[in-house]
Every structure is written in structure tokens, then in C-alpha cells.
Design a protein around this motif. Sequence first.
Motif, PDB file in Angstrom:
ATOM      1  N   VAL A   1     -18.034  23.299 -31.527  1.00 38.21           N
ATOM      2  CA  VAL A   1     -18.559  23.977 -32.718  1.00 38.21           C
ATOM      3  C   VAL A   1     -20.047  24.266 -32.547  1.00 38.21           C
ATOM      4  N   ALA A   2     -20.786  23.319 -31.968  1.00 34.73           N
ATOM      5  CA  ALA A   2     -22.228  23.523 -31.754  1.00 34.73           C
ATOM      6  C   ALA A   2     -22.486  24.732 -30.873  1.00 34.73           C
ATOM      7  N   GLY A   3     -21.631  24.965 -29.883  1.00 38.31           N
ATOM      8  CA  GLY A   3     -21.826  26.075 -28.963  1.00 38.31           C
ATOM      9  C   GLY A   3     -21.714  27.435 -29.613  1.00 38.31           C
ATOM     10  N   ARG A   4     -21.072  27.508 -30.775  1.00 38.10           N
ATOM     11  CA  ARG A   4     -20.989  28.779 -31.498  1.00 38.10           C
ATOM     12  C   ARG A   4     -21.758  28.733 -32.822  1.00 38.10           C
ATOM     13  N   THR A   5     -22.745  27.838 -32.858  1.00 39.67           N
ATOM     14  CA  THR A   5     -23.636  27.720 -34.005  1.00 39.67           C
ATOM     15  C   THR A   5     -24.998  28.310 -33.657  1.00 39.67           C
ATOM     16  N   ALA A   6     -25.582  29.022 -34.614  1.00 41.52           N
ATOM     17  CA  ALA A   6     -26.930  29.570 -34.448  1.00 41.52           C
ATOM     18  C   ALA A   6     -27.799  29.093 -35.598  1.00 41.52           C
ATOM     19  N   THR A   7     -28.924  28.459 -35.270  1.00 39.66           N
ATOM     20  CA  THR A   7     -29.915  28.103 -36.280  1.00 39.66           C
ATOM     21  C   THR A   7     -31.008  29.166 -36.281  1.00 39.66           C
ATOM     22  N   VAL A   8     -31.622  29.374 -37.418  1.00 40.23           N
ATOM     23  CA  VAL A   8     -32.572  30.479 -37.565  1.00 40.23           C
ATOM     24  C   VAL A   8     -33.893  29.981 -38.134  1.00 40.23           C
ATOM     25  N   ARG A   9     -34.975  30.395 -37.489  1.00 36.19           N
ATOM     26  CA  ARG A   9     -36.316  30.258 -38.064  1.00 36.19           C
ATOM     27  C   ARG A   9     -36.831  31.659 -38.360  1.00 36.19           C
ATOM     28  N   VAL A  10     -37.646  31.771 -39.399  1.00 35.24           N
ATOM     29  CA  VAL A  10     -38.305  33.032 -39.693  1.00 35.24           C
ATOM     30  C   VAL A  10     -39.793  32.818 -39.479  1.00 35.24           C
ATOM     31  N   LEU A  11     -40.390  33.601 -38.588  1.00 31.87           N
ATOM     32  CA  LEU A  11     -41.796  33.441 -38.229  1.00 31.87           C
ATOM     33  C   LEU A  11     -42.597  34.664 -38.635  1.00 31.87           C
ATOM     34  N   HIS A  12     -43.802  34.418 -39.136  1.00 38.22           N
ATOM     35  CA  HIS A  12     -44.755  35.505 -39.375  1.00 38.22           C
ATOM     36  C   HIS A  12     -45.259  35.962 -38.020  1.00 38.22           C
ATOM     37  N   ALA A  13     -44.906  37.169 -37.620  1.00 42.69           N
ATOM     38  CA  ALA A  13     -45.128  37.615 -36.242  1.00 42.69           C
ATOM     39  C   ALA A  13     -46.576  37.478 -35.759  1.00 42.69           C
ATOM     40  N   PRO A  14     -47.584  37.868 -36.554  1.00 47.26           N
ATOM     41  CA  PRO A  14     -48.955  37.763 -36.037  1.00 47.26           C
ATOM     42  C   PRO A  14     -49.407  36.339 -35.741  1.00 47.26           C
ATOM     43  N   THR A  15     -48.905  35.371 -36.511  1.00 40.74           N
ATOM     44  CA  THR A  15     -49.340  33.980 -36.337  1.00 40.74           C
ATOM     45  C   THR A  15     -48.274  33.105 -35.692  1.00 40.74           C
ATOM     46  N   ARG A  16     -47.022  33.586 -35.703  1.00 38.96           N
ATOM     47  CA  ARG A  16     -45.862  32.832 -35.218  1.00 38.96           C
ATOM     48  C   ARG A  16     -45.744  31.482 -35.938  1.00 38.96           C
ATOM     49  N   LYS A  17     -46.064  31.490 -37.222  1.00 39.67           N
ATOM     50  CA  LYS A  17     -45.922  30.296 -38.048  1.00 39.67           C
ATOM     51  C   LYS A  17     -44.853  30.523 -39.103  1.00 39.67           C
ATOM     52  N   VAL A  18     -44.175  29.423 -39.477  1.00 36.63           N
ATOM     53  CA  VAL A  18     -43.229  29.470 -40.585  1.00 36.63           C
ATOM     54  C   VAL A  18     -43.998  29.374 -41.894  1.00 36.63           C
ATOM     55  N   VAL A  19     -43.746  30.278 -42.820  1.00 40.52           N
ATOM     56  CA  VAL A  19     -44.328  30.221 -44.157  1.00 40.52           C
ATOM     57  C   VAL A  19     -43.163  30.087 -45.130  1.00 40.52           C
ATOM     58  N   SER A  20     -43.136  29.018 -45.897  1.00 39.85           N
ATOM     59  CA  SER A  20     -41.949  28.621 -46.650  1.00 39.85           C
ATOM     60  C   SER A  20     -41.383  29.734 -47.510  1.00 39.85           C
ATOM     61  N   HIS A  21     -42.222  30.392 -48.297  1.00 36.25           N
ATOM     62  CA  HIS A  21     -41.717  31.373 -49.258  1.00 36.25           C
ATOM     63  C   HIS A  21     -40.995  32.514 -48.554  1.00 36.25           C
ATOM     64  N   PHE A  22     -41.654  33.153 -47.583  1.00 34.98           N
ATOM     65  CA  PHE A  22     -40.996  34.316 -46.990  1.00 34.98           C
ATOM     66  C   PHE A  22     -39.936  33.899 -45.987  1.00 34.98           C
ATOM     67  N   ASN A  23     -40.000  32.666 -45.504  1.00 36.70           N
ATOM     68  CA  ASN A  23     -38.913  32.124 -44.690  1.00 36.70           C
ATOM     69  C   ASN A  23     -37.618  32.129 -45.503  1.00 36.70           C
ATOM     70  N   LYS A  24     -37.684  31.618 -46.732  1.00 38.78           N
ATOM     71  CA  LYS A  24     -36.507  31.580 -47.590  1.00 38.78           C
ATOM     72  C   LYS A  24     -36.067  32.980 -47.989  1.00 38.78           C
ATOM     73  N   ALA A  25     -37.030  33.823 -48.369  1.00 41.79           N
ATOM     74  CA  ALA A  25     -36.685  35.175 -48.809  1.00 41.79           C
ATOM     75  C   ALA A  25     -36.028  35.969 -47.686  1.00 41.79           C
ATOM     76  N   THR A  26     -36.558  35.845 -46.470  1.00 40.09           N
ATOM     77  CA  THR A  26     -35.980  36.585 -45.348  1.00 40.09           C
ATOM     78  C   THR A  26     -34.586  36.083 -45.025  1.00 40.09           C
ATOM     79  N   LYS A  27     -34.369  34.789 -45.103  1.00 38.37           N
ATOM     80  CA  LYS A  27     -33.013  34.267 -44.870  1.00 38.37           C
ATOM     81  C   LYS A  27     -32.035  34.837 -45.899  1.00 38.37           C
ATOM     82  N   GLY A  28     -32.476  34.938 -47.146  1.00 41.65           N
ATOM     83  CA  GLY A  28     -31.622  35.546 -48.163  1.00 41.65           C
ATOM     84  C   GLY A  28     -31.310  36.996 -47.846  1.00 41.65           C
ATOM     85  N   ARG A  29     -32.318  37.734 -47.384  1.00 43.66           N
ATOM     86  CA  ARG A  29     -32.099  39.139 -47.034  1.00 43.66           C
ATOM     87  C   ARG A  29     -31.193  39.284 -45.810  1.00 43.66           C
ATOM     88  N   ILE A  30     -31.331  38.361 -44.855  1.00 42.35           N
ATOM     89  CA  ILE A  30     -30.461  38.397 -43.671  1.00 42.35           C
ATOM     90  C   ILE A  30     -29.000  38.257 -44.084  1.00 42.35           C
TER      91      ILE A  30
END
Length: 260
Positions: free
Chosen positions: A181-210
Motif C-alpha cells: 500500500v505504501a508503494g502506491r501512496t503519495a504524500t504532498v507538500r505545498v511549497l512557496h516557490a520563491p522561498t521553498r517554505k511551507v506556509v500553513s494557510h496556503f498549504n491547506k488552501a492549495t491542498k483543497g484546490r488540488i
Amino acid sequence: MLVLLPPSEGKASSGRGAPLKLESLSLPGLTDARESVLGELVELCAGDEDKAREVLGLSEGLRGEVAKNAGLLTAGARPAGEIYTGVLYDALDLASLDATAKKRAARSLLVFSGLWGAVRVNDRIPSYRCSMGVKLPGLGALGAHWRTPMASVLPEAAGDGLVLDLRSAAYAAAWKPKGEVAGRTATVRVLHAPTRKVVSHFNKATKGRIVRSLLSAGAAPKGPAQLVEALRDLGYVVEAQAPVKAGQAWSLDVLVEEIH
């Protein structure tokens, strides 16, 4: 495709529907564990209010959540997709999906919860307050409480398709896909491209949009590699890292230029 979502701290009111029926919830293999958490939570919140607030990590301003928990057995229930609010669920906006996409959501979305373990968006639940990080006096840490029943129930729910894991760390601790099951699992991070940092608010919003994009497009990727292709076709910038050994999940970084 099975999509694993975190819940939201903010929740809509229970409404005036019929009260909860534990036996009607999806994943019936979790019923006994749900009954244990529900019973202890109601008992805790029907007793010493200050103790309940301390256990649940609630501020003085959230004192009313204790009384809400105490009344869970008789409170009205609504579909979980209407109960959960917050940034991710606002971006997902289940109510505005077309009928076909709503059916896909009912089949594929699984919301993890400290109280229920995991529920589908059409499961009817009351509004509550109980995060996965809570340690109930009788049951202990909820993350640990859920691991054993989840280990037997979730692989079956995952079937033989893609598992898209969008959970936060606290909820991911309740079930970690293993083996095949792990081999067909994908975890996702959302990064702010210029800084390559996770920012909580848009991380959640982008996951919802995905998730909304995949449901609306009728995308049905069979595995992580196909998911990467589907997301790129939908306009997302994705960097993928395949597992280096068996029993590990794929890691996907979605890069976003603007924070919104």
C-alpha cells in the motif's frame, strides 16, 4: 483513488437533523473504537468543565465546546462534508461541485478524526471538538488508540488503487501505509516557490484546490506516477521523488508562486 484528509478545528453547527448512529458510519471495523472514544469524551465533558478544557487544550474562549461535546449523543447530525470548515474545506467547496464530482468525493475522500477515526464526507456526524493530539484519561493518546483498528481497516479501504495522503502529521500518526500500500501512496507538500517554505494557510488552501481539481476533472490516476502527470495536466508545478526502497511512499512537492 483514496484521498486522506485532515479534519478542521473549526466546524459548522450540528443542525437539527437526527442524532448520530454509530452503526451507520462507514468503515464499520472502527465502530468499537469510536464507541470507546465517544463514551469517554461525553463523560469527561459532562463532568468537571475546567478539567475537560485542560484535557482538550481549549482556551477560556472555547469553553462552550465542552458543553457541545457533552451533548454529542443527542445533538443533530449532518454530513461530515458540511461539518468540517476551515481553509482546506473552503477551497475544496464540496457543495458547489457538480453531481458527478460529488459522487466521486463520496467514494474517494476520507477525513481523519480524533473522535471518529476516519469518516467519509457523506457520513452523518454531530459537530464536536476533539483533536488527534488529545490524551483522554482512560484511553490515553488518541493517535495510539486508533493505530490498531486502523491497521486492519484502512488497507481494505485503500483497495488496490492510489492513496493520496494530505493529512497533517498528527493525523498521519494514526495510520501509516505499509508494504505494498505504501508503494502506491503519495504524500504532498505545498511549497512557496520563491522561498521553498511551507506556509500553513496556503498549504491547506492549495491542498483543497488540488482535490477539487482532481474531482472536477474526473481524474483517476492508478498510482503516484500517474498522479504527477494528472496534476501537471491540471496546471500544477510538481516535483516528485519516488521511494528508494520497498515499503516507502512517494513524496510530491507542489510549488506555488503566489500565496492566496
